[in-house]
Motif scaffolding. Structure first.
Motif, mmCIF file in Angstrom:
data_model
loop_
_atom_site.group_PDB
_atom_site.id
_atom_site.type_symbol
_atom_site.label_atom_id
_atom_site.label_comp_id
_atom_site.label_asym_id
_atom_site.label_seq_id
_atom_site.Cartn_x
_atom_site.Cartn_y
_atom_site.Cartn_z
ATOM 1 N N GLY A 110 0.820 -1.210 0.000
ATOM 2 C CA GLY A 110 0.000 0.000 0.000
ATOM 3 C C GLY A 110 0.849 1.253 0.000
ATOM 4 N N GLY A 141 -0.250 4.359 0.567
ATOM 5 C CA GLY A 141 -0.702 5.381 1.505
ATOM 6 C C GLY A 141 -1.008 6.709 0.831
ATOM 7 N N ARG A 183 -3.779 8.271 0.222
ATOM 8 C CA ARG A 183 -4.729 9.123 0.948
ATOM 9 C C ARG A 183 -4.102 9.747 2.185
ATOM 10 N N PRO A 216 4.622 4.808 1.861
ATOM 11 C CA PRO A 216 4.084 3.465 2.089
ATOM 12 C C PRO A 216 3.573 3.283 3.520
ATOM 13 N N LYS A 217 2.364 2.777 3.632
ATOM 14 C CA LYS A 217 1.750 2.618 4.954
ATOM 15 C C LYS A 217 2.563 1.711 5.873
ATOM 16 N N PRO A 222 5.667 -2.334 -2.453
ATOM 17 C CA PRO A 222 5.413 -1.508 -3.635
ATOM 18 C C PRO A 222 6.664 -1.430 -4.505
ATOM 19 N N MET A 244 -2.869 -3.033 -7.043
ATOM 20 C CA MET A 244 -3.959 -3.276 -6.096
ATOM 21 C C MET A 244 -3.736 -4.633 -5.427
ATOM 22 N N LEU A 245 -4.316 -4.811 -4.266
ATOM 23 C CA LEU A 245 -4.178 -6.074 -3.541
ATOM 24 C C LEU A 245 -4.600 -7.259 -4.402
ATOM 25 N N SER A 297 -1.724 -8.232 -6.442
ATOM 26 C CA SER A 297 -0.518 -8.610 -5.686
ATOM 27 C C SER A 297 -0.587 -10.037 -5.187
#
Length: 84
Positions: free
Chosen positions: A12, A14, A16, A21-22, A52, A74-75, A78
């Motif tokens: 992810g 991140g 937003r 990266p989260k 990522p 997207m997940l 992945s």
């Protein structure tokens, strides 16, 4: 003898949050992914992390002892590549 692996989707970006990266966001001074890895290290034989692609070098530097694979946009894209 059987072994157990954990697959961590951590790709992810991140967007937003606007903070990168989260999985690398810091909690009490540590990347969140590091906290998760510590909690799993005695539970599984191998940890595979989907990262990522644009940040794979950073993940490799921070987590050199783990198997890293580049995730998709997207997940849903992945997970299949990580299970191959």
């Amino acid at each position: 003898m059987s072994s157990t692996a954990a697959l961590l989707p951590a790709a992810g970006l991140g967007l937003r949050l606007g903070a990168g990266p989260k999985a690398l966001l810091r909690l009490n001074g540590r990347p969140m992914l590091e906290i998760v890895l510590d909690s799993l290290k005695d539970e599984v034989d191998e940890i595979i992390i989907g990262v990522p692609p644009a940040h794979s070098a950073e993940f490799r530097q921070l987590f050199p002892d783990h198997r890293l694979i580049e995730g998709g946009a997207m997940l849903s894209s992945s997970l299949p590549s990580s299970m191959a």
